[in-house]
Scaffold this active site. Sequence first.
Site, PDB file in Angstrom:
ATOM      1  N   ASN A   1      -1.894 -15.039  -9.414  1.00 53.34           N
ATOM      2  CA  ASN A   1      -0.798 -15.659 -10.300  1.00 53.34           C
ATOM      3  C   ASN A   1      -1.029 -17.458 -10.081  1.00 53.34           C
ATOM      4  O   ASN A   1      -0.458 -17.965  -9.293  1.00 53.34           O
ATOM      5  CB  ASN A   1       0.566 -15.215  -9.478  1.00 53.34           C
ATOM      6  N   PRO A   2      -1.681 -17.914 -11.255  1.00 53.47           N
ATOM      7  CA  PRO A   2      -2.200 -19.082 -10.900  1.00 53.47           C
ATOM      8  C   PRO A   2      -1.157 -20.012 -11.905  1.00 53.47           C
ATOM      9  O   PRO A   2      -0.223 -19.298 -12.351  1.00 53.47           O
ATOM     10  CB  PRO A   2      -3.555 -19.227 -11.730  1.00 53.47           C
TER      11      PRO A   2
ATOM     12  N   PHE B   1       6.121 -22.481  -4.464  1.00 52.73           N
ATOM     13  CA  PHE B   1       6.593 -21.965  -5.607  1.00 52.73           C
ATOM     14  C   PHE B   1       7.321 -20.693  -5.244  1.00 52.73           C
ATOM     15  O   PHE B   1       7.078 -19.649  -4.279  1.00 52.73           O
ATOM     16  CB  PHE B   1       5.476 -21.610  -6.315  1.00 52.73           C
TER      17      PHE B   1
HETATM   18  C1  LIG Z   1       2.405 -20.025  -9.875  1.00 53.71           C
HETATM   19  S1  LIG Z   1       2.190 -20.449  -8.183  1.00 53.71           S
HETATM   20  C2  LIG Z   1       1.997 -18.853  -7.513  1.00 53.71           C
HETATM   21  C3  LIG Z   1       2.105 -18.696  -6.069  1.00 53.71           C
HETATM   22  C4  LIG Z   1       1.881 -17.113  -5.550  1.00 53.71           C
HETATM   23  N1  LIG Z   1       0.853 -16.429  -5.931  1.00 53.71           N
HETATM   24  C5  LIG Z   1       3.052 -16.392  -6.160  1.00 53.71           C
HETATM   25  O1  LIG Z   1       2.764 -15.506  -7.030  1.00 53.71           O
HETATM   26  O2  LIG Z   1       4.268 -16.565  -5.847  1.00 53.71           O
HETATM   27  C6  LIG Z   1       0.707 -21.021  -8.105  1.00 53.71           C
HETATM   28  C7  LIG Z   1      -0.240 -21.505  -6.707  1.00 53.71           C
HETATM   29  O3  LIG Z   1      -1.514 -21.935  -6.930  1.00 53.71           O
HETATM   30  C8  LIG Z   1      -1.878 -23.193  -6.178  1.00 53.71           C
HETATM   31  N2  LIG Z   1      -2.820 -23.976  -6.879  1.00 53.71           N
HETATM   32  C9  LIG Z   1      -2.871 -24.684  -7.854  1.00 53.71           C
HETATM   33  N3  LIG Z   1      -4.205 -24.993  -8.074  1.00 53.71           N
HETATM   34  C10 LIG Z   1      -4.870 -24.354  -7.058  1.00 53.71           C
HETATM   35  C11 LIG Z   1      -6.253 -24.564  -6.881  1.00 53.71           C
HETATM   36  N4  LIG Z   1      -7.416 -25.002  -7.500  1.00 53.71           N
HETATM   37  N5  LIG Z   1      -6.762 -23.782  -5.679  1.00 53.71           N
HETATM   38  C12 LIG Z   1      -5.965 -23.043  -5.011  1.00 53.71           C
HETATM   39  N6  LIG Z   1      -4.499 -22.860  -5.163  1.00 53.71           N
HETATM   40  C13 LIG Z   1      -4.152 -23.608  -6.242  1.00 53.71           C
HETATM   41  C14 LIG Z   1      -0.347 -23.748  -6.378  1.00 53.71           C
HETATM   42  O4  LIG Z   1      -0.284 -24.723  -5.342  1.00 53.71           O
HETATM   43  C15 LIG Z   1       0.718 -22.595  -6.288  1.00 53.71           C
HETATM   44  O5  LIG Z   1       0.827 -22.402  -5.015  1.00 53.71           O
END
Ligand SMILES: C[S@@+](CC[C@H](N)C(=O)[O-])C[C@H]1O[C@@H](n2cnc3c(N)ncnc32)[C@H](O)[C@@H]1O
Length: 293
Positions: free
Chosen positions: A196-197, A100
Site C-alpha cells: 500500500n504505497p 500513516f
Molecule cells: C500509504 S502508507 C501505507 C503504510 C502501510 N502499508 C499501511 O497500509 O497502513 C505508505 C508508506 O510508504 C512509505 N514509503 C514511501 N516511499 C517509500 C519508499 N521509497 N520506500 C519505502 N517506504 C516508502 C511511507 O513512509 C509510508 O509509511
Amino acid sequence: MQQDPGGRPPSPRSVLLAEVAQATQRLADAGVPSPRTDAEELAAFVHGVKRGALHTVRDADFDARYWEVVARREAREPLQHITGRAYFRYLELQVGPGVFVPRPETESVVGWAIDAVRAMDVVEPCIVDLCTGSGAIALALAQEVPRSRVHAVELSEDALVWTRKNMQGSRVDLRQGDALDAFHDLDGQVDLVISNPPYIPLTEWEYVAPEARDHDPQMALFSGEDGLDLIRGLERTAHRLLRPGGVVVVEHADTQGGQVPWIFTEERGWADAADHPDLNNRPRFATARKALP
Ligand SMILES: C[S@@+](CC[C@H](N)C(=O)[O-])C[C@H]1O[C@@H](n2cnc3c(N)ncnc32)[C@H](O)[C@@H]1O
C-alpha cells in the site's frame, strides 16, 4: 440520586449519554465523517473501557477530560492519534505523528492476499510487504498465514519508530530502506509481494481530508503529479523479487483502477493483470502474476 419530574431516578449513565450526544453534534458540525462513532470511541478512551462497555461507566465517574479530546477531534486531529491506537483486521496497533494510520480499505487488500497465498499451497510462503508504515499489512499476514515468512521494508525513520513498537516480539523481518532497492537477497524467491504505497496525485492535495493532509506524513500520501511514480517503480521491484507464478497486489486510489493494471503488462513479464473493488465497491487494488518462462 436526583429524581426526574416523572418521579423516575435517572439512569446511571444519563450524564454520559447526554455528553456523547452533545459531542456527536459538535463533531458533525466540524465535518467529522463518523461523529457518533468517534464521540463514543473518545468517551471509551477517556474512561479506559472498550466502546461496547460504555454502559458500565457511571455518572459519578464522568471525566471532564472528555471535552479536551472532543475539542482535538473537532479540530480534525485523527481519532487514532488521540487514542494512540488503530484497529486493523485482528490487530490493535500503536500509531501517532510520523506514521500513516492504517485504513479499513486496506483490510480487503490483505484479505485478497491471504486467499491468494492459501491457493498456492506452499508450505512456508515467502511474503514481502513494501512500504510497511505501522506494519499493519505485514503483521496481519504473519498472524493469519501460519508458517509464512514475512519481510517488510519502510524508508521513513519517523514511521519506523512506530513499526518497531508494533513488531516487537513478532516474527516479521523488518528492514529500513527504499522499497525500490530492497531485499536483493530474496530475488526470485518470493511468493507474494504486497504494497500500500503512497499514491495520491499531487494535483489532488486540496481535496484530501484534513485528518490525512495535516497529520499523515507527506511521504505516505503523495507520489508525483499523477500519484503513480512509486507504483511504476514497484512494478520492477516486484518482478525482480517474485518467483515465476508468484503474485503482486498493490493498493491504489479509487480513481486509478483504469491505469494501474496497465502497468503490469505482458511485455513486462506479467500475466492475469486485474483490478478489484473494496467493500464499498470502489476500485481499490491491482493484482498480477509473474509470467512463467
Ligand atoms: C500509504 S502508507 C501505507 C503504510 C502501510 N502499508 C499501511 O497500509 O497502513 C505508505 C508508506 O510508504 C512509505 N514509503 C514511501 N516511499 C517509500 C519508499 N521509497 N520506500 C519505502 N517506504 C516508502 C511511507 O513512509 C509510508 O509509511
